[in-house]
Design an enzyme around this catalytic site. Structure first.
Site, PDB file in Angstrom:
ATOM      1  N   ARG A 107       4.834  17.758  -7.419  1.00 23.23           N
ATOM      2  CA  ARG A 107       4.776  17.426  -6.056  1.00 23.23           C
ATOM      3  C   ARG A 107       3.543  18.111  -5.449  1.00 23.23           C
ATOM      4  O   ARG A 107       3.528  18.753  -4.546  1.00 23.23           O
ATOM      5  CB  ARG A 107       6.138  18.343  -5.454  1.00 23.23           C
ATOM      6  CG  ARG A 107       7.154  17.515  -6.009  1.00 23.23           C
ATOM      7  CD  ARG A 107       7.148  16.120  -5.523  1.00 23.23           C
ATOM      8  NE  ARG A 107       8.572  15.268  -5.629  1.00 23.23           N
ATOM      9  CZ  ARG A 107       8.798  14.780  -6.830  1.00 23.23           C
ATOM     10  NH1 ARG A 107       8.204  14.826  -7.615  1.00 23.23           N
ATOM     11  NH2 ARG A 107      10.399  14.200  -7.108  1.00 23.23           N
ATOM     12  N   SER A 161      14.240  14.240  -0.398  1.00 20.83           N
ATOM     13  CA  SER A 161      14.358  15.469  -0.947  1.00 20.83           C
ATOM     14  C   SER A 161      13.618  16.470   0.078  1.00 20.83           C
ATOM     15  O   SER A 161      12.360  16.301   0.154  1.00 20.83           O
ATOM     16  CB  SER A 161      13.823  15.723  -2.362  1.00 20.83           C
ATOM     17  OG  SER A 161      14.580  14.896  -3.234  1.00 20.83           O
ATOM     18  N   GLU A 193       9.532  20.348   0.911  1.00 22.45           N
ATOM     19  CA  GLU A 193       8.669  19.359   0.148  1.00 22.45           C
ATOM     20  C   GLU A 193       7.798  18.329   1.325  1.00 22.45           C
ATOM     21  O   GLU A 193       6.511  18.167   1.086  1.00 22.45           O
ATOM     22  CB  GLU A 193       9.487  18.344  -0.552  1.00 22.45           C
ATOM     23  CG  GLU A 193       8.692  17.274  -1.441  1.00 22.45           C
ATOM     24  CD  GLU A 193       9.431  16.349  -2.316  1.00 22.45           C
ATOM     25  OE1 GLU A 193      10.128  16.727  -3.128  1.00 22.45           O
ATOM     26  OE2 GLU A 193       9.342  15.120  -1.856  1.00 22.45           O
TER      27      GLU A 193
END
Ligand SMILES: Cc1cc2nc3c(=O)[nH]c(=O)nc-3n(C[C@H](O)[C@H](O)[C@H](O)COP(=O)(O)OP(=O)(O)OC[C@H]3O[C@@H](n4cnc5c(N)ncnc54)[C@H](O)[C@@H]3O)c2cc1C
Length: 346
Positions: free
Chosen positions: A163, A243, A338
């Site tokens: 990520r 998420s 995130e």
């Protein structure tokens, strides 16, 4: 060509935050992008927006929002069982996956149904079910916001990790517009047993349920789509950004300590003596699933997904901060958000 003013972004972000941008412009060509960079009003913030599926707006945007609507997918070279494709930054990610599958190209099937645009995919190196963008990535073209200059970034220069990419670092963040991405897919699958990433429990179970004996990009994509539809709420029904937290990565030593106190901790062993912890499991075990707080809610089925239940982006951020505190107090682990969280910019 002109900027729209006081533009409501409610239809441009999957959390459905109703905030206004001072200036908004949607560019479909490189020429339009360069025009907008040259002519944008003097404001501090110049935000590049794709599908708005990884952004949390907590207040109006006092600045310029440039929306990437550049389209086009071209196969530029095909040889030795692989194909190079160049994709414009504004192409919807899942349309690209479908385009590749229709042609029998393999590599993107596990990344089916991820919302957003191709230009945003390198920013956080999108990933799902054991595959990340970096597995198929070759290079990208980007334009520098400050100078309008064009530059190519190869895989090494993007510095991809879980990520993460160079575009999330202080030096590069918010300074480049990704206009196109070059990917290398497999055009011939020689051995289906090793050619597909089936290692995730949910994928194995779904393949077994369907009695699949021969794999193909289409079958893998169908499997991933059906798992995601079961698990993840559609932002059109329940506004969310997927998420909300990254899975934290800790050292093996820290993991041993945490596991002694929490033997059920779900984890994945990584290289270099590091362990990835399941953020969703921690949140769930603290009883957050389904809880609602001042217009924001933790999804009933997936503890990692926070929903705008009427309070907008700020309510979701408030809820996320309560979860972070609880997880730190209970597990000694910080959960990093995130999505990009945008506050007031003056
Ligand atoms: C239901 C749901 C499920 C999801 N599942 C996954 C998943 O499985 N895996 C995963 O990795 N992510 C997932 N996401 C997150 C999201 O889909 C990805 O991060 C996606 O790449 C964001 O694309 P976007 O176009 O919507 O980006 P935006 O939200 O518009 O922007 C995200 C960031 O990228 C920047 N940006 C956007 N376009 C450009 C560009 N052309 N050039 C430079 N910067 C740009 C923005 O400024 C911002 O910082 C999910 C989100 C949702 C809502």
């Amino acid at each position: 060509m002109m900027f729209q003013t006081e533009f409501n972004l409610v239809g441009n972000n999957t959390l459905a935050s109703s905030v206004q941008a001072d200036y908004f412009y949607s560019f479909s060509t490189q020429e339009e992008l360069l025009w907008s960079l040259e002519n944008k009003p003097e404001k501090q913030l110049c935000l590049i927006l794709g599908g708005g599926s990884n952004i949390v707006f907590t207040s109006d945007v006092n600045g310029v929002v440039l929306h990437n609507a550049m389209q086009g997918i071209t196969a530029v070279d095909e040889s030795d069982g692989s194909v190079l494709i160049e994709v414009a930054g504004g192409v919807e990610w899942h349309s690209l996956v479908q385009w590749s599958i229709q042609r029998g190209y393999a590599g993107l099937e596990n990344l089916s149904l991820i919302p957003g645009t191709v230009g945003a995919a390198p920013i956080q190196n999108i990933g799902a079910y054991g595959v990340e963008l970096c597995d198929v990535f070759e290079s990208l073209e980007a334009v520098e916001i400050k100078t309008g200059k064009c530059r190519q970034f190869n895989k090494l220069q993007c510095d991809f990790a879980y990520r993460h990419s160079v575009f999330k670092t202080l030096e590069y963040r918010g300074k480049w517009v990704i206009t196109s991405v070059m990917l290398k897919l497999r055009s011939a699958i020689l051995n289906t047993a090793v050619g597909f990433q089936t290692g995730y429990g949910e994928i194995e179970a779904e393949l077994a349920r369907r009695n699949v004996t021969e794999l193909s990009p289409q079958i893998m994509s169908d499997v991933v789509v059906s798992i995601r539809r079961r698990k993840l709420p559609d932002p059109a029904d329940l506004p969310n950004v997927g998420s909300f937290f990254k899975n934290p990565i800790v050292s093996d030593v820290d993991f041993q300590r945490i596991q002694q106190q929490h033997p059920g901790m779900v984890n994945y062993t990584m290289a270099e003596q590091r362990v990835k912890l399941a953020a969703g499991w921690m949140i769930d075990s603290l009883g957050w699933k389904g809880r609602e707080m001042d217009g924001a809610k933790v999804h009933d089925k997936q503890a990692l997904v926070l929903i705008n239940a009427g309070g907008g982006g700020q309510a979701v951020v408030n809820l996320s901060e309560c979860i972070q505190k609880d997880v730190v107090n209970s597990f000694g682990v910080f959960l990093e958000p995130e999505p990009l969280i945008l506050g007031a910019f003056k």
